[in-house]
Structures are given as structure tokens and as C-alpha cells.
Scaffold this motif. Structure first.
Motif, PDB file in Angstrom:
ATOM      1  N   GLU A 148     -19.771  -0.544 -12.394  1.00 33.64           N
ATOM      2  CA  GLU A 148     -20.420  -1.861 -12.407  1.00 33.64           C
ATOM      3  C   GLU A 148     -19.420  -2.993 -12.528  1.00 33.64           C
ATOM      4  OE1 GLU A 148     -21.286   0.600 -14.538  1.00 33.64           O
ATOM      5  OE2 GLU A 148     -23.262   1.215 -13.818  1.00 33.64           O
ATOM      6  N   GLY A 149     -18.446  -2.849 -13.419  1.00 32.63           N
ATOM      7  CA  GLY A 149     -17.464  -3.910 -13.624  1.00 32.63           C
ATOM      8  C   GLY A 149     -16.669  -4.210 -12.372  1.00 32.63           C
ATOM      9  N   ARG A 150     -16.195  -3.171 -11.711  1.00 31.09           N
ATOM     10  CA  ARG A 150     -15.400  -3.356 -10.486  1.00 31.09           C
ATOM     11  C   ARG A 150     -16.261  -3.939  -9.366  1.00 31.09           C
ATOM     12  NH1 ARG A 150     -10.489  -1.744  -8.077  1.00 31.09           N
ATOM     13  NH2 ARG A 150     -10.554  -2.848  -6.102  1.00 31.09           N
ATOM     14  N   GLU A 151     -17.501  -3.487  -9.283  1.00 25.50           N
ATOM     15  CA  GLU A 151     -18.394  -4.019  -8.258  1.00 25.50           C
ATOM     16  C   GLU A 151     -18.616  -5.517  -8.457  1.00 25.50           C
ATOM     17  OE1 GLU A 151     -22.515  -2.673  -6.046  1.00 25.50           O
ATOM     18  OE2 GLU A 151     -21.843  -1.596  -7.810  1.00 25.50           O
ATOM     19  N   ASP A 156     -30.275  -5.884 -15.740  1.00 23.96           N
ATOM     20  CA  ASP A 156     -29.916  -5.585 -17.132  1.00 23.96           C
ATOM     21  C   ASP A 156     -28.576  -4.880 -17.209  1.00 23.96           C
ATOM     22  OD1 ASP A 156     -32.299  -6.676 -17.953  1.00 23.96           O
ATOM     23  OD2 ASP A 156     -33.334  -4.748 -18.104  1.00 23.96           O
ATOM     24  N   LEU A 157     -28.258  -4.075 -16.213  1.00 19.05           N
ATOM     25  CA  LEU A 157     -27.008  -3.329 -16.189  1.00 19.05           C
ATOM     26  C   LEU A 157     -25.848  -4.169 -15.685  1.00 19.05           C
ATOM     27  CD1 LEU A 157     -25.723  -0.497 -16.526  1.00 19.05           C
ATOM     28  CD2 LEU A 157     -26.390  -0.024 -14.167  1.00 19.05           C
ATOM     29  N   TYR A 158     -26.098  -5.068 -14.741  1.00 22.39           N
ATOM     30  CA  TYR A 158     -25.027  -5.800 -14.077  1.00 22.39           C
ATOM     31  C   TYR A 158     -24.795  -7.222 -14.578  1.00 22.39           C
ATOM     32  CZ  TYR A 158     -24.504  -2.291 -10.413  1.00 22.39           C
ATOM     33  OH  TYR A 158     -24.240  -1.152  -9.725  1.00 22.39           O
ATOM     34  N   ALA A 159     -25.772  -7.844 -15.198  1.00 20.57           N
ATOM     35  CA  ALA A 159     -25.684  -9.268 -15.525  1.00 20.57           C
ATOM     36  C   ALA A 159     -24.460  -9.625 -16.359  1.00 20.57           C
ATOM     37  CB  ALA A 159     -26.964  -9.726 -16.240  1.00 20.57           C
ATOM     38  N   SER A 160     -24.184  -8.879 -17.402  1.00 22.71           N
ATOM     39  CA  SER A 160     -23.028  -9.206 -18.251  1.00 22.71           C
ATOM     40  C   SER A 160     -21.710  -8.999 -17.504  1.00 22.71           C
ATOM     41  CB  SER A 160     -23.050  -8.385 -19.547  1.00 22.71           C
ATOM     42  OG  SER A 160     -22.925  -7.001 -19.261  1.00 22.71           O
ATOM     43  N   HIS A 161     -21.642  -7.965 -16.668  1.00 19.76           N
ATOM     44  CA  HIS A 161     -20.430  -7.723 -15.878  1.00 19.76           C
ATOM     45  C   HIS A 161     -20.215  -8.836 -14.854  1.00 19.76           C
ATOM     46  CE1 HIS A 161     -19.774  -3.687 -17.425  1.00 19.76           C
ATOM     47  NE2 HIS A 161     -21.053  -3.411 -17.220  1.00 19.76           N
ATOM     48  N   LEU A 162     -21.304  -9.265 -14.216  1.00 19.54           N
ATOM     49  CA  LEU A 162     -21.197 -10.325 -13.215  1.00 19.54           C
ATOM     50  C   LEU A 162     -20.801 -11.653 -13.860  1.00 19.54           C
ATOM     51  CD1 LEU A 162     -21.425 -11.028 -10.247  1.00 19.54           C
ATOM     52  CD2 LEU A 162     -23.837 -11.539 -10.609  1.00 19.54           C
TER      53      LEU A 162
END
Length: 73
Positions: free
Chosen positions: A31-34, A63-69
Motif C-alpha cells: 500500500e505504501g509504495r502504491e 480505510d487501508l490506503y487513506a493514511s498511506h496516500l
């Protein structure tokens, strides 16, 4: 229009016929790299003159990606 109609359809569709760059689809390991790759795409479009308020990021699992984005941006 086709992307909108079939965005989360599990059946694959043919690649869009036009190559105008209006839709970018990407995948990366984790997720972080994406999200870092998404931020890079956004910056490339901004450098090409597209205003940020004319861009969107669609996430299947916010919910999974928002903080990483948020961190990547």
C-alpha cells in the motif's frame, strides 16, 4: 465513460481505445509504495498543467490506503 461504468466490475474489459492519458491505472507491491506511485503520477499531471482540483484518486479500500496516500502526498 467505460472506466466509470466498469470501475469495480470483476470481469476484465479491453484497454481503453483512446490514449489521451486521462485515466492512469497502476499497481505496486504494498500500500505504501502504491501511494508513493500515485503521488508521482499526480505530480506529473500537475507539472503538465492539470490543476490538482481537476484530479481524483479512486480507492477500493479507503480505510487501508487513506493514511498511506496522505503521507505520500
Amino acid at each position: 465513460r467505460r472506466a466509470h461504468l466498469h470501475l469495480f466490475d470483476p470481469t476484465p474489459i479491453a484497454v481503453l481505445d483512446d490514449e489521451d492519458g486521462s485515466v492512469d491505472v497502476l499497481s505496486a507491491p504494498g500500500e505504501g509504495r502504491e501511494c508513493v506511485e500515485v503521488a508521482r503520477v499526480l505530480l506529473r499531471h500537475a507539472e503538465a498543467g492539470v490543476p490538482f482540483d481537476r484530479m481524483a484518486v479512486v480507492m477500493r479500500a479507503p480505510d487501508l490506503y487513506a493514511s498511506h496516500l496522505e503521507a505520500a502526498c
